[in-house]
Design a protein around this motif. Structure first.
Motif, PDB file in Angstrom:
ATOM      1  N   UNK B 259       0.832  -1.205   0.000  1.00 47.51           N
ATOM      2  CA  UNK B 259       0.000   0.000   0.000  1.00 47.51           C
ATOM      3  C   UNK B 259       0.864   1.250   0.000  1.00 47.51           C
ATOM      4  N   UNK B 262       2.234   1.790  -3.545  1.00 45.48           N
ATOM      5  CA  UNK B 262       1.203   2.287  -4.450  1.00 45.48           C
ATOM      6  C   UNK B 262       0.926   3.765  -4.175  1.00 45.48           C
ATOM      7  N   UNK B 263       0.857   4.076  -2.895  1.00 49.76           N
ATOM      8  CA  UNK B 263       0.585   5.454  -2.511  1.00 49.76           C
ATOM      9  C   UNK B 263       1.693   6.392  -2.993  1.00 49.76           C
ATOM     10  N   UNK B 266       1.654   6.945  -6.699  1.00 51.40           N
ATOM     11  CA  UNK B 266       0.580   7.862  -7.055  1.00 51.40           C
ATOM     12  C   UNK B 266       1.013   9.303  -6.797  1.00 51.40           C
TER      13      UNK B 266
END
Lengths: 344, 344
Positions: B259, B262-263, B266
């Motif tokens: 996570x 991915x964060x 982004x």
DNA sequence: TTTTTTTACGAAAACGTTTGCGGCGGGAAG
DNA sequence: CTTCCCGCCGCAAACGTTTTCGTAAAAAAA
């Protein structure tokens, strides 16, 4: 397989003292000479003596443990609260026993009985979505078991409570959607018997009214099981989508409802926020990597857990009966992300 | 504030029996007449008598509680494992005491001492990322405290272990990326001292080799604190991005790492999977609403918790010393979603 | 010196159970 | 009429502490 620990008796024998002397020395009693104390402490340290907490509990009538009943820990809000509970409990040398009601009334009763018969010194409770009747807690409370409620509280028991400012949080979330230009704002919420549900509902309605809009009952959907049954949420959403006047935004009232709704919208290929905007109560640590990133009302979960535990331990350790109960209300924070932004 | 429960003594007095008779009657002893048993049971039920578990523990030398040490529960994998632990423990009438190491070696030691001094009957352990030395557990194990490891296990202690098939899970994840046409596949993983890290690393390497690719050490990044320090992950990712030959895909080895990565991607505005594809080990219930939805290696977390607890209770309740220890390996499942799909 | 106080420790009860053993009464066997 | 056995129950010890009370010896006061 057993695992024998050293006891006060062994120390007494080794040092040719009585058990009472050793016990007093360990606790630093003034009626023991400095020299004896030093000897006992040294021996204890050397042999890694730890008083048997079970024997202490039996003697003192207190177990130094607290029970927690939450609907389920597989949820960032509650796991963060538990982090807070644990940090304070540990600091004050209490054990924490966690149980989950899974939003079920029956399991909540079973858990409360199990915990109280397990002689916890106090209870931290957040009610299940199914719970409409708190007699099981009233009975325990009348017997003198200290308890503190958080998040999902009840007015029927006079004790400390810790909640987020649900009214304000919901108000701000709704106002934000209004400011973005949305007008038909639906609300998917949990069981109508929950305090948080009512408070959030009020905030939602008030924001609408302040904007000159009449709350539409058709746009308000309850999920009696708090979203633990996915079908429940699906149906609520379907009903909203089949209205003649479809909502242009949804405000969801809990962690699970928010993620489930977003997931369903995605499966239905409904673009968020283009077709329907979304704001939800959630403490998910991943809200910023959702698609779209989810505008959230975030509760100070860790702090709530800490505060709750502090209050409970105060209750447990208070000499005289406490009569002055507090309801602590903590502010939420609105994290604005993509899911609620007006496009074009 | 105290809360007095009914004891065996009260029953004895009320029924004009001795405490021993009542105790035996409660336990259905054959040396008590049927009639007396009926009377005692009836009275007990009527007055809601529950034997004091603390007194029983003291007498029996067993506390009917098990301790759990995990890195942190604010994570779907571990909270699901705990759900599994709880379901079995409850069923067998054990209490569960949960503690978190937060990936810290020191806290792990403190927790193990706290739990063992709290006289739990057994321990369920998943090692912290910082832990390189398990002497603290060896000491407890030698004293006879039953323990079962899951997920992050050690070879230094002979006992039951429950793990996912990390090798195969990693192999399949990597192979999937290869099949999608990615060639420079990086691996962000946890501390190199963890069993899961090594097993997943092996699976990753083998998949590359089977595809005729040489694993590139530059593409393998360790996070000694298991991603608990966000900066650690950021740095690992940055180093990967600054390579002359940037990776075209990343395989992350844990929930938090996935996570966080991915964060970060982004935030850096790196399109997934167009610029970099991603597959991660994660049990997040929200992986399908991530942006993009995250291809995940999912572990059977609940089942792992159940199995672990079953094995521990077997160990605790076994009369004779157990010598035949099992390592149970459960299959993972690769959930293919958008983050790993080759575009165009 | 005698009396009082202080110091430092031990004996024992208690917390609520469980359990080995001993005892009492009555029926069967001798 | 004894002896034995057996069904049923109570006594007491034990688990590891804490705490009240008592009591020696030493120190202080008389």
């Amino acid at each position: 397989m057993k695992f024998e620990a050293i006891t006060i008796k062994h120390i007494a024998k080794a040092l040719k003292l009585s058990v009472s002397t050793v016990s007093k020395a360990m606790r630093g009693s003034h009626e023991i000479s400095e020299e004896t104390k030093r000897n006992v402490l040294a021996y204890a340290r050397e042999h890694n003596y730890k008083p048997n907490p079970i024997a202490q509990s039996l003697k003192r009538g207190r177990s130094k443990s607290i029970g927690v009943i939450v609907c389920n820990i597989d949820n960032n809000f509650f796991s963060q609260v538990i982090n807070g509970i644990e940090s304070i409990a540990r600091q004050k040398d209490y054990n924490v026993i966690i149980t989950q009601s899974q939003e079920s009334y029956e399991r909540e009763i079973a858990n409360s009985e199990h915990l109280s018969s397990r002689s916890v010194d106090g209870l931290i409770i957040s009610l299940s979505a199914e719970t409409k009747n708190v007699d099981h807690f009233i009975k325990l409370h009348e017997k003198g078991l200290p308890m503190v409620f958080f998040d999902r509280v009840t007015d029927e028991i006079a004790t400390h409570k810790v909640i987020a400012n649900n009214y304000k949080g919901a108000y701000e979330a709704t106002r934000h959607l209004l400011q973005q230009g949305f007008r038909r704002i639906a609300h998917i919420t949990s069981s109508g018997s929950l305090s948080i549900t009512l408070e959030r509902l009020e905030g939602y309605k008030k924001a609408l009214e302040d904007a000159g809009l009449e709350p539409d009952p058709d746009l308000i959907k309850f999920c009696p099981h708090g979203g633990m049954i996915p079908e429940e949420t699906r149906q609520a959403l379907n009903e909203l989508l089949q209205l003649e006047q479809r909502p242009d935004a949804i405000f969801t009232a809990s962690d699970r409802l928010s993620t489930t709704t977003l997931s369903l919208l995605r499966k239905m290929q409904i673009a968020v926020p283009q077709q329907i905007a979304l704001v939800g109560f959630t403490n998910s640590i991943s809200a910023d990597i959702f698609h779209p990133s989810l505008t959230s009302v975030v509760q100070p979960a860790m702090e709530m857990g800490q505060l709750t535990t502090d209050l409970l331990i105060q209750l447990i350790e208070s000499k005289r009966p406490v009569t002055d109960f507090k309801k602590r209300v903590l502010d939420t924070e609105l994290k604005i992300r993509d899911s609620s932004l007006r496009t074009q």
